[in-house]
Motif scaffolding. Sequence first.
Motif, PDB file in Angstrom:
ATOM      1  N   UNK A 185     -41.594  59.741  -6.197  1.00  0.00           N
ATOM      2  CA  UNK A 185     -40.424  58.924  -5.833  1.00  0.00           C
ATOM      3  C   UNK A 185     -40.442  58.611  -4.343  1.00  0.00           C
ATOM      4  N   UNK A 186     -40.763  59.613  -3.541  1.00  0.00           N
ATOM      5  CA  UNK A 186     -40.786  59.436  -2.089  1.00  0.00           C
ATOM      6  C   UNK A 186     -41.890  58.484  -1.651  1.00  0.00           C
ATOM      7  N   UNK A 187     -43.043  58.536  -2.312  1.00  0.00           N
ATOM      8  CA  UNK A 187     -44.125  57.597  -1.989  1.00  0.00           C
ATOM      9  C   UNK A 187     -43.662  56.157  -2.245  1.00  0.00           C
ATOM     10  N   UNK A 188     -43.029  55.931  -3.378  1.00  0.00           N
ATOM     11  CA  UNK A 188     -42.517  54.602  -3.707  1.00  0.00           C
ATOM     12  C   UNK A 188     -41.546  54.111  -2.642  1.00  0.00           C
ATOM     13  N   UNK A 189     -40.596  54.961  -2.276  1.00  0.00           N
ATOM     14  CA  UNK A 189     -39.550  54.556  -1.331  1.00  0.00           C
ATOM     15  C   UNK A 189     -40.113  54.392   0.075  1.00  0.00           C
ATOM     16  N   UNK A 190     -40.952  55.299   0.521  1.00  0.00           N
ATOM     17  CA  UNK A 190     -41.484  55.203   1.882  1.00  0.00           C
ATOM     18  C   UNK A 190     -42.425  54.011   2.039  1.00  0.00           C
ATOM     19  N   UNK A 191     -43.102  53.615   0.973  1.00  0.00           N
ATOM     20  CA  UNK A 191     -43.911  52.395   1.034  1.00  0.00           C
ATOM     21  C   UNK A 191     -43.025  51.170   1.225  1.00  0.00           C
ATOM     22  N   UNK A 217     -32.824  59.273  -8.334  1.00  0.00           N
ATOM     23  CA  UNK A 217     -33.474  59.852  -7.159  1.00  0.00           C
ATOM     24  C   UNK A 217     -34.052  58.747  -6.275  1.00  0.00           C
ATOM     25  N   UNK A 218     -34.692  57.774  -6.897  1.00  0.00           N
ATOM     26  CA  UNK A 218     -35.213  56.629  -6.132  1.00  0.00           C
ATOM     27  C   UNK A 218     -34.069  55.881  -5.461  1.00  0.00           C
TER      28      UNK A 218
END
Length: 279
Positions: A185-191, A217-218
């Motif tokens: 989830x964090x990879x998706x958002x930080x990208x 969460x996202x």
Amino acid sequence: AELLKQLPREAEGTSLIGFHGHTIRHNANEQLTLQIGNPWLLAEKTGMRVVSDFRRHDMALGGTGGPLAPMFHWALFPNAPRPTAIINLGGVANVTWLGENGEIIAGDTGPGCGLLDEWIQEMAGLPHDKDGRIAEKGRVNLDIVKAALDTPFFAKPLPRSADRYEFDHVDVSGLSVEDGAASLCAVTVQAIVQAVSRMPKQPASVWMTGGGVHHPVIMRMMSENFVKVKSVRDMNLSPDTLEAECFAWLAVRHTLGLPLSMPETTGCREPATGGVSTG
């Protein structure tokens, strides 16, 4: 509706299907794109005219062949406070940034929910992380997130287009199912954060669409990084059908001979018409 009024008289009353098919391979660097699905069979079964093959003309003009939703987003958000950003969270995530003076910048940001879905299917035997129940219990591994974003794709300027396999290097295999889900989830958002940070100005609002809207969460992580994050439901739009509606809109534009993409959205040399019709 306004676009449909522009159809030539002989097309009045004609039903159209915009059929993108299912993308199984897309590599803009090699000008390779492959969608499966038979538009001719669909036309025979429905009795309707079918427009398909939306990417290849754009790619022939030097474009990346996607994302294809940005011009639709432009049409849907004429009165949103500018700048605004629309994030589409499918298997891959993409952004459309709309500026104060009519500017548009678009491209794929990175993985959407595709990696997360595969992780949940493999590790938990479930189709997806329903209601974020698994990721909610996890802890983000920041080292993995940093390593995931430290690859050539994320250094490319927008416009850019990603293949699903562009992100196979993202490795959470050493984590628990919960920590792996949270980290993905964090990879998706930080990208997304990284891509939007390179825009000329930060958006006054961020509108979310696609399946990822249903992952709390996202959505929470997005709200932690942007001032105003909303689902397109707040504009009486459906995050689950918006992309399908986009291809119906693109099918009408094909019929009218209007561009489906432009240099700012895909990097094509000039605004590109596209699509192939069965009738």
